[in-house]
Write a protein that holds these residues in place. Sequence first.
Motif, mmCIF file in Angstrom:
data_model
loop_
_atom_site.group_PDB
_atom_site.id
_atom_site.type_symbol
_atom_site.label_atom_id
_atom_site.label_comp_id
_atom_site.label_asym_id
_atom_site.label_seq_id
_atom_site.Cartn_x
_atom_site.Cartn_y
_atom_site.Cartn_z
ATOM 1 N N MET A 147 -2.276 11.449 -1.285
ATOM 2 C CA MET A 147 -2.644 12.552 -0.394
ATOM 3 C C MET A 147 -4.140 12.472 -0.113
ATOM 4 O O MET A 147 -4.950 12.529 -1.036
ATOM 5 C CB MET A 147 -2.305 13.850 -1.116
ATOM 6 C CG MET A 147 -2.853 15.080 -0.503
ATOM 7 S SD MET A 147 -1.492 16.035 0.136
ATOM 8 C CE MET A 147 -2.323 16.838 1.443
ATOM 9 N N VAL A 148 -4.493 12.293 1.148
ATOM 10 C CA VAL A 148 -5.904 12.280 1.527
ATOM 11 C C VAL A 148 -6.210 13.673 2.063
ATOM 12 O O VAL A 148 -5.669 14.082 3.100
ATOM 13 C CB VAL A 148 -6.191 11.206 2.603
ATOM 14 C CG1 VAL A 148 -7.676 11.175 2.933
ATOM 15 C CG2 VAL A 148 -5.698 9.844 2.134
ATOM 16 N N MET B 72 0.850 -1.200 0.000
ATOM 17 C CA MET B 72 0.000 0.000 0.000
ATOM 18 C C MET B 72 0.884 1.248 0.000
ATOM 19 O O MET B 72 1.867 1.304 0.733
ATOM 20 C CB MET B 72 -0.882 -0.011 1.258
ATOM 21 C CG MET B 72 -1.925 1.078 1.285
ATOM 22 S SD MET B 72 -3.010 0.955 2.725
ATOM 23 C CE MET B 72 -1.960 1.546 4.042
ATOM 24 N N ALA B 73 0.511 2.219 -0.835
ATOM 25 C CA ALA B 73 1.315 3.462 -0.877
ATOM 26 C C ALA B 73 1.157 4.209 0.443
ATOM 27 O O ALA B 73 0.141 4.070 1.139
ATOM 28 C CB ALA B 73 0.837 4.332 -2.035
ATOM 29 N N LEU B 74 2.159 4.991 0.738
ATOM 30 C CA LEU B 74 2.100 5.885 1.891
ATOM 31 C C LEU B 74 0.898 6.822 1.741
ATOM 32 O O LEU B 74 0.702 7.419 0.684
ATOM 33 C CB LEU B 74 3.397 6.705 1.911
ATOM 34 C CG LEU B 74 3.444 7.891 2.855
ATOM 35 C CD1 LEU B 74 3.505 7.415 4.300
ATOM 36 C CD2 LEU B 74 4.653 8.765 2.514
ATOM 37 N N LYS B 75 0.100 6.920 2.823
ATOM 38 C CA LYS B 75 -1.023 7.863 2.784
ATOM 39 C C LYS B 75 -0.684 9.049 3.674
ATOM 40 O O LYS B 75 -0.375 8.860 4.863
ATOM 41 C CB LYS B 75 -2.288 7.203 3.351
ATOM 42 C CG LYS B 75 -3.080 6.413 2.359
ATOM 43 C CD LYS B 75 -4.411 6.027 2.997
ATOM 44 C CE LYS B 75 -5.216 5.159 2.077
ATOM 45 N NZ LYS B 75 -6.440 4.680 2.715
ATOM 46 N N ILE B 76 -0.734 10.237 3.101
ATOM 47 C CA ILE B 76 -0.499 11.457 3.878
ATOM 48 C C ILE B 76 -1.828 12.188 3.996
ATOM 49 O O ILE B 76 -2.450 12.521 2.985
ATOM 50 C CB ILE B 76 0.539 12.364 3.190
ATOM 51 C CG1 ILE B 76 1.886 11.635 3.063
ATOM 52 C CG2 ILE B 76 0.710 13.673 3.963
ATOM 53 C CD1 ILE B 76 2.919 12.389 2.222
ATOM 54 N N TYR B 77 -2.267 12.410 5.225
ATOM 55 C CA TYR B 77 -3.536 13.098 5.479
ATOM 56 C C TYR B 77 -3.235 14.559 5.808
ATOM 57 O O TYR B 77 -2.442 14.852 6.713
ATOM 58 C CB TYR B 77 -4.268 12.464 6.667
ATOM 59 C CG TYR B 77 -4.713 11.039 6.457
ATOM 60 C CD1 TYR B 77 -3.805 9.988 6.559
ATOM 61 C CD2 TYR B 77 -6.046 10.731 6.191
ATOM 62 C CE1 TYR B 77 -4.201 8.667 6.384
ATOM 63 C CE2 TYR B 77 -6.463 9.416 6.016
ATOM 64 C CZ TYR B 77 -5.542 8.392 6.116
ATOM 65 O OH TYR B 77 -5.935 7.084 5.936
ATOM 66 N N PRO C 111 -0.547 17.176 9.901
ATOM 67 C CA PRO C 111 -0.719 15.931 9.162
ATOM 68 C C PRO C 111 -0.679 14.706 10.075
ATOM 69 O O PRO C 111 -0.261 14.770 11.215
ATOM 70 C CB PRO C 111 0.513 15.913 8.255
ATOM 71 C CG PRO C 111 1.585 16.545 9.111
ATOM 72 C CD PRO C 111 0.870 17.617 9.889
ATOM 73 N N PHE C 112 -1.146 13.594 9.486
ATOM 74 C CA PHE C 112 -0.842 12.270 10.012
ATOM 75 C C PHE C 112 -0.696 11.359 8.810
ATOM 76 O O PHE C 112 -1.017 11.748 7.687
ATOM 77 C CB PHE C 112 -1.883 11.775 11.017
ATOM 78 C CG PHE C 112 -3.320 11.886 10.582
ATOM 79 C CD1 PHE C 112 -4.034 13.058 10.755
ATOM 80 C CD2 PHE C 112 -3.966 10.796 10.015
ATOM 81 C CE1 PHE C 112 -5.372 13.163 10.367
ATOM 82 C CE2 PHE C 112 -5.303 10.883 9.628
ATOM 83 C CZ PHE C 112 -6.006 12.069 9.799
ATOM 84 N N MET C 113 -0.114 10.191 9.054
ATOM 85 C CA MET C 113 0.143 9.320 7.905
ATOM 86 C C MET C 113 -0.089 7.872 8.273
ATOM 87 O O MET C 113 -0.090 7.496 9.445
ATOM 88 C CB MET C 113 1.574 9.500 7.377
ATOM 89 C CG MET C 113 2.665 9.241 8.386
ATOM 90 S SD MET C 113 3.908 8.057 7.816
ATOM 91 C CE MET C 113 3.834 6.818 9.083
ATOM 92 N N ASP C 114 -0.316 7.078 7.256
ATOM 93 C CA ASP C 114 -0.413 5.626 7.403
ATOM 94 C C ASP C 114 0.580 5.039 6.409
ATOM 95 O O ASP C 114 0.438 5.210 5.206
ATOM 96 C CB ASP C 114 -1.850 5.176 7.102
ATOM 97 C CG ASP C 114 -2.035 3.675 7.334
ATOM 98 O OD1 ASP C 114 -1.053 2.922 7.182
ATOM 99 O OD2 ASP C 114 -3.170 3.276 7.654
ATOM 100 N N ASP C 115 1.608 4.407 6.956
ATOM 101 C CA ASP C 115 2.653 3.834 6.111
ATOM 102 C C ASP C 115 2.611 2.326 6.295
ATOM 103 O O ASP C 115 3.188 1.801 7.250
ATOM 104 C CB ASP C 115 4.016 4.405 6.530
ATOM 105 C CG ASP C 115 5.121 4.026 5.545
ATOM 106 O OD1 ASP C 115 4.803 3.516 4.458
ATOM 107 O OD2 ASP C 115 6.298 4.256 5.878
ATOM 108 N N ASP C 116 1.835 1.686 5.421
ATOM 109 C CA ASP C 116 1.713 0.230 5.492
ATOM 110 C C ASP C 116 1.254 -0.233 6.872
ATOM 111 O O ASP C 116 1.781 -1.200 7.434
ATOM 112 C CB ASP C 116 3.080 -0.396 5.173
ATOM 113 C CG ASP C 116 2.910 -1.647 4.337
ATOM 114 O OD1 ASP C 116 1.765 -1.982 3.990
ATOM 115 O OD2 ASP C 116 3.934 -2.313 4.062
ATOM 116 N N GLY C 117 0.289 0.484 7.446
ATOM 117 C CA GLY C 117 -0.262 0.090 8.737
ATOM 118 C C GLY C 117 0.362 0.818 9.917
ATOM 119 O O GLY C 117 -0.210 0.815 11.015
ATOM 120 N N LEU C 118 1.510 1.425 9.714
ATOM 121 C CA LEU C 118 2.091 2.243 10.800
ATOM 122 C C LEU C 118 1.477 3.635 10.723
ATOM 123 O O LEU C 118 1.622 4.335 9.711
ATOM 124 C CB LEU C 118 3.617 2.339 10.650
ATOM 125 C CG LEU C 118 4.291 3.295 11.646
ATOM 126 C CD1 LEU C 118 4.204 2.749 13.082
ATOM 127 C CD2 LEU C 118 5.744 3.557 11.270
#
Length: 206
Positions: free
Chosen positions: A29-30, A1-6, A54-61
Motif C-alpha cells: 500500500m503506497v 513485483m507485488a501489486l502496488k495499491i496507491y 485509488p490507482f494501482m501498478d500490477d507488474d507494470g500494468l
Amino acid sequence: MALKIYGIPRSRAIRTLWMAHELGIEYEMVEVAPGAEGSRKPEFLAINPNGHVPFMDDDGLVLWESLAINLHLARKHGGALAPAGLAEESLATMWTCWALTELEPLAVQVMMHSFMLPEPDRVPGVLSTALANIQAPLLVLEAALVKGGGFLMGERFTVADLNVACCVFYLRMNPEVLAFKPAAREWYADAMARPAAQAAFALRGD
Ligand SMILES: N[C@@H](CCC(=O)N[C@@H](CS)C(=O)NCC(=O)O)C(=O)O
C-alpha cells in the motif's frame, strides 16, 4: 513485483483493499491521500492524470478506477469471486457500470449531505431528493437479489456483489433507505461481515 495499491483506506481505495483481502494476494500500500497534498502532486498525476485515488501498478500494468481495478484483480487471480465464463464477465461488467452510474452518484449525495460535509454546507433539499431518487436503484437491487437467491450472479459472492456493496457502503448512516428491502439488507450485512471485508475496513480505523 507485488501489486502496488496507491491510496488510503479512507478513500475509494478501500474497495481495492477489500478485493485484495478477498483474493488473499500480497500487496504494497503506497499511502497517497486524495487531493492537493497527495493524488494531485505531479509525481502521482504522472501515474493517474485524473488526480484521484485509488490507482494501482500490477507488474507494470497501471490502472485507475477502483471498480475496474477490482474486475482486473478478480479476472487475474480467479477463484470463486471471478466471473466464470462470458455470461458472468458481462454480468459483472453490467453490475459494475450500474453501480457507478445508477447508484454511486445518488449514494454520494446522501453521504455528503447527511454526514460528510461540514454542517453549514449540507443542503437538506439535496439530501431529501437523493433519498427519494435512490429508492429506484435500490428496488432494482432488491429485485435482483430476490431473483438471484441472495447474490447478483452465479449463486455465490462475486466481484459483482463486492463492487455494488462498495457503493451501498455510502448509505451506512442512512440504514432507513434499505427498509422494506430484506434481501438487500441481508446481502449487504453478509458482505460486510466477510472476513476480508472486516480486515480491509479495519484499516480505516473508524
Ligand atoms: N471513479 C473513481 C473516483 C476516484 C475518486 O474520486 N477518488 C477520490 C477519493 S475517494 C479522490 O481521489 N479525490 C481527490 C481529488 O479529487 O482531488 C474511482 O472509483 O476510482
